[in-house]
Design a protein around this motif. Sequence first.
Motif, PDB file in Angstrom:
ATOM      1  N   GLY A 188      38.984 -10.851   3.494  1.00  0.00           N
ATOM      2  CA  GLY A 188      38.452  -9.499   3.625  1.00  0.00           C
ATOM      3  C   GLY A 188      38.617  -8.908   5.004  1.00  0.00           C
ATOM      4  N   ASP A 189      38.865  -9.737   6.007  1.00  0.00           N
ATOM      5  CA  ASP A 189      39.034  -9.269   7.381  1.00  0.00           C
ATOM      6  C   ASP A 189      40.512  -9.377   7.754  1.00  0.00           C
ATOM      7  OD1 ASP A 189      39.142  -8.944  10.164  1.00  0.00           O
ATOM      8  OD2 ASP A 189      37.160  -9.823  10.459  1.00  0.00           O
ATOM      9  N   LYS A 190      41.250  -8.285   7.630  1.00  0.00           N
ATOM     10  CA  LYS A 190      42.692  -8.314   7.841  1.00  0.00           C
ATOM     11  C   LYS A 190      43.070  -8.786   9.236  1.00  0.00           C
ATOM     12  CE  LYS A 190      44.030  -4.676   4.612  1.00  0.00           C
ATOM     13  NZ  LYS A 190      44.685  -3.357   4.477  1.00  0.00           N
ATOM     14  N   VAL A 191      42.304  -8.359  10.225  1.00  0.00           N
ATOM     15  CA  VAL A 191      42.620  -8.716  11.607  1.00  0.00           C
ATOM     16  C   VAL A 191      42.476 -10.222  11.808  1.00  0.00           C
ATOM     17  CG1 VAL A 191      41.959  -8.425  14.022  1.00  0.00           C
ATOM     18  CG2 VAL A 191      41.998  -6.444  12.475  1.00  0.00           C
ATOM     19  N   LYS A 192      41.364 -10.769  11.327  1.00  0.00           N
ATOM     20  CA  LYS A 192      41.130 -12.202  11.493  1.00  0.00           C
ATOM     21  C   LYS A 192      42.121 -13.035  10.689  1.00  0.00           C
ATOM     22  CE  LYS A 192      38.479 -14.325  13.272  1.00  0.00           C
ATOM     23  NZ  LYS A 192      38.554 -15.026  14.579  1.00  0.00           N
ATOM     24  N   ILE A 193      42.451 -12.561   9.488  1.00  0.00           N
ATOM     25  CA  ILE A 193      43.428 -13.286   8.672  1.00  0.00           C
ATOM     26  C   ILE A 193      44.764 -13.360   9.400  1.00  0.00           C
ATOM     27  CG2 ILE A 193      44.834 -13.127   6.581  1.00  0.00           C
ATOM     28  CD1 ILE A 193      42.347 -12.142   5.126  1.00  0.00           C
ATOM     29  N   ALA A 194      45.214 -12.225   9.934  1.00  0.00           N
ATOM     30  CA  ALA A 194      46.482 -12.206  10.674  1.00  0.00           C
ATOM     31  C   ALA A 194      46.429 -13.152  11.867  1.00  0.00           C
ATOM     32  CB  ALA A 194      46.788 -10.785  11.129  1.00  0.00           C
ATOM     33  N   ALA A 368      39.943  -9.364  -0.527  1.00  0.00           N
ATOM     34  CA  ALA A 368      38.577  -9.613  -0.958  1.00  0.00           C
ATOM     35  C   ALA A 368      38.026  -8.471  -1.804  1.00  0.00           C
ATOM     36  CB  ALA A 368      37.675  -9.827   0.256  1.00  0.00           C
ATOM     37  N   THR A 369      38.355  -7.234  -1.447  1.00  0.00           N
ATOM     38  CA  THR A 369      37.784  -6.098  -2.163  1.00  0.00           C
ATOM     39  C   THR A 369      38.700  -5.592  -3.256  1.00  0.00           C
ATOM     40  OG1 THR A 369      38.714  -4.578  -0.536  1.00  0.00           O
ATOM     41  CG2 THR A 369      36.497  -5.370  -0.144  1.00  0.00           C
ATOM     42  N   LYS A 370      39.956  -5.923  -3.183  1.00  0.00           N
ATOM     43  CA  LYS A 370      40.913  -5.464  -4.177  1.00  0.00           C
ATOM     44  C   LYS A 370      40.777  -6.315  -5.431  1.00  0.00           C
ATOM     45  CE  LYS A 370      45.933  -5.100  -4.685  1.00  0.00           C
ATOM     46  NZ  LYS A 370      47.184  -5.309  -3.957  1.00  0.00           N
ATOM     47  N   GLU A 371      40.509  -5.686  -6.568  1.00  0.00           N
ATOM     48  CA  GLU A 371      40.378  -6.440  -7.797  1.00  0.00           C
ATOM     49  C   GLU A 371      41.715  -7.060  -8.154  1.00  0.00           C
ATOM     50  OE1 GLU A 371      37.402  -7.049  -9.015  1.00  0.00           O
ATOM     51  OE2 GLU A 371      36.838  -5.908  -7.264  1.00  0.00           O
ATOM     52  N   HIS A 575      28.869 -17.187  -2.579  1.00  0.00           N
ATOM     53  CA  HIS A 575      29.677 -16.228  -3.338  1.00  0.00           C
ATOM     54  C   HIS A 575      28.837 -15.130  -3.981  1.00  0.00           C
ATOM     55  CE1 HIS A 575      32.895 -18.835  -2.518  1.00  0.00           C
ATOM     56  NE2 HIS A 575      32.848 -19.605  -3.583  1.00  0.00           N
ATOM     57  N   SER A 576      27.591 -15.434  -4.306  1.00  0.00           N
ATOM     58  CA  SER A 576      26.757 -14.482  -5.045  1.00  0.00           C
ATOM     59  C   SER A 576      25.774 -13.720  -4.162  1.00  0.00           C
ATOM     60  CB  SER A 576      25.974 -15.226  -6.141  1.00  0.00           C
ATOM     61  OG  SER A 576      26.857 -15.784  -7.082  1.00  0.00           O
ATOM     62  N   LEU A 577      25.879 -13.867  -2.860  1.00  0.00           N
ATOM     63  CA  LEU A 577      24.977 -13.155  -1.964  1.00  0.00           C
ATOM     64  C   LEU A 577      25.392 -11.693  -1.829  1.00  0.00           C
ATOM     65  CD1 LEU A 577      24.559 -15.797   0.890  1.00  0.00           C
ATOM     66  CD2 LEU A 577      23.042 -15.374  -1.076  1.00  0.00           C
ATOM     67  N   GLU A 578      24.475 -10.870  -1.417  1.00  0.00           N
ATOM     68  CA  GLU A 578      24.761  -9.446  -1.225  1.00  0.00           C
ATOM     69  C   GLU A 578      25.900  -9.274  -0.215  1.00  0.00           C
ATOM     70  OE1 GLU A 578      22.457  -5.249  -0.220  1.00  0.00           O
ATOM     71  OE2 GLU A 578      21.368  -7.149  -0.179  1.00  0.00           O
ATOM     72  N   GLY A 579      26.862  -8.454  -0.580  1.00  0.00           N
ATOM     73  CA  GLY A 579      27.996  -8.190   0.287  1.00  0.00           C
ATOM     74  C   GLY A 579      29.136  -9.172   0.153  1.00  0.00           C
ATOM     75  N   GLN A 580      28.903 -10.272  -0.589  1.00  0.00           N
ATOM     76  CA  GLN A 580      29.958 -11.263  -0.761  1.00  0.00           C
ATOM     77  C   GLN A 580      30.794 -10.944  -2.002  1.00  0.00           C
ATOM     78  OE1 GLN A 580      30.704 -13.590   1.597  1.00  0.00           O
ATOM     79  NE2 GLN A 580      29.138 -12.503   2.751  1.00  0.00           N
ATOM     80  N   VAL A 581      31.758 -11.807  -2.286  1.00  0.00           N
ATOM     81  CA  VAL A 581      32.815 -11.471  -3.227  1.00  0.00           C
ATOM     82  C   VAL A 581      32.300 -11.077  -4.607  1.00  0.00           C
ATOM     83  CG1 VAL A 581      33.186 -13.929  -3.783  1.00  0.00           C
ATOM     84  CG2 VAL A 581      34.985 -12.249  -4.219  1.00  0.00           C
TER      85      VAL A 581
END
Length: 705
Positions: A188-194, A368-371, A575-581
Amino acid sequence: MSATFNLYVDPSGDDRNSGTANAPLATLSGARDAIRAIKHANGMPKGGITVYIREGLYRHEESFVLEEQDSGTPEAPIVYTAAEGEEVRISGGIPLSAEHFLPVSDEAVRARLQADVRDRVLQIDLKALGLNEFGQISKSGFGFPAVAANPELFFNGSTMTLARYPNEGYVKIEKVIDPGGNPREYDGDKVKIAEELTKAATFRFKDDRPLHWINTGDIWMYGYWQWDWADGNLRIASIDASSHSLTTEGASYYSMRADQRYYYYNILEELDTPGEWYLDRQKGILYFYPPGPLETAEAELSLLVAPLVLLRNTSHVTFSHLTFEVSRGAGIQIIGGSDNIVAGCTLRRLGSMAVIIGEESSGNADSATKEREERYIRGGRRNGVVHCKIYDTGTGGILLSGGDRITLEAGGNYARCNDISRYSRLKLTYSAAVELMGVGHIAANNYIHHAPHVGILLYGNDHTVEYNEVYKVLMETGDAGAIYIGRDWTEQGNTIRYNFIHHIHNDVSQAHMGIYLDDMASGVEMYGNVLYDVDLAVLIGGGRSNILRNNLILNCARSVQLDARSMPGEWAANHSLEGQVMHRRLLSMPIHAEPWRSKYPALLTLWEDMPSCPKYNVVERNVIYKTGVTSNVDGDTVSDHEDTMLIHKYARQYGVVEQNWVTSEELSFVDANEQNFALKPDSPVFRHIPGFENIPFAKIGLKNE
């Protein structure tokens, strides 16, 4: 019925001809252009148009493209088909003639080859044949975008092996010195993933084989670096002889750990076995250790990256009884349009999938956000693949996308009665025989077998998976299912019924499931399936509102597991927490609007109703026959009279678990020795489980109609 207008194509024809039987055209493109001219002059013939393609090999340097203007109509379809009884091959490769192969003369190259094979290895100068573009080996595998397959060499219909060590199987990481980056940790974090992707790993290797190689800068490894369900490749940046270690160029998707499996490839020094080859891209020279005489063989190199056939907004077109082969891309891709059919074709030796219905999205959403179903869009309506034979593909068999998840409008695309085997040759995980994305597709009566990972993969809503026979998949991976769906509460309405799933296990990994509802998958009905000789027949991974009813579980190591993996304190709680996937995917769908609120009312209150708890599941009227007993796990999972079932206490408290019969009593099958597990009318199942419905076993598997 109005007569069909016929055109003819022949390798010896000419596209300037009229297209009659006596004056055939030469190419598919010529036939397409002739059809355009006919329609422009006189309109579509009332009975449609059939293009008869005569026997021969048709080589394509680019896709055969059909547009909207190339459509037929319901009453007047357009059919491209092989002439009766003739073999038509459509290829994206080039022939390599025996006369162009020569002994290796360069002493520097000979010195790198092993002494006992250097006089058996031959070379061919591709640049002298006019070839200058050979593609590159690219980063690929689990978590990475799809890439074009590396060119491949084929010999007498078999796929040759890019020179590797070991020649078969894997070696193992001895010790991880630096695990490198872990992109998955920052989903979900493009900068960190890169940033993570640039972090190299360093590990010790066990034997001294790498010390004998010249590092060309293009030596690669392929392996399961962290998990047995996540594969990928890594380029070697450097090899340190003093520490018996190597450093990679960049990171794998999940980092790495000791004792995981991998192999080395693209190494000239390891060209030591018949069937291996190596390509020097700078010089354009291909080295090959042929497994048989070249003079009487057919050697081909795949080059085409694009699909062999591409339909774009085309409708009512059929391709039948054709062979599509030897290409780096897909066999056929259908984007948009409706009522197109691929029927009775053979699709083989392809670097990508056999048939792709849809196109990859160009959206900018992160992973992360893209279905997941949005990875492929514009699958059109009622497009299908039927009675095809698919094998030796790089990244799967058939992909069905389409429909609209916002409106829940079904796409109605389908894969029926296809024999799909030896797929996922290049991307070993999550490259299914049939993959369903979007809404309302059907996978029925397919015969799926012999593959490293999943058989059928579901994303989205209201799909039907029925009457398929799936066996000997998951042959070298673990923690996976022959039929698999996972990690999205909103992927509701899917039905898995009347499938025969058998012989699902291997000796190199653990946890092989027949049906796997991974990571809180919910709203799935599993009915009337026969699961035989499976490691774990059904695993429901903490989801809700799933129904497991009226199934036969026979001679399995374990029967049913229903866990609570996302409850507080469990390994998947995050995974089931608020804001998670899981929460993000729930919010991404219009669950409070129609038709969602009426069709899936449980989603309206899910977030306020202990979302991490496995509520409202139903496990009832299942037969568990000669299947091993599993002991209690912790204090949270109980084992009662329904022996082998490991069902979490909360799943029992908030769901229904009843009328399941565990037995070793003979069940009176029609013919168990021939694996015909239909129940005879006198079967004791009907006495022990009132209401148990006999499974229509004779309808499962390939059908000729």
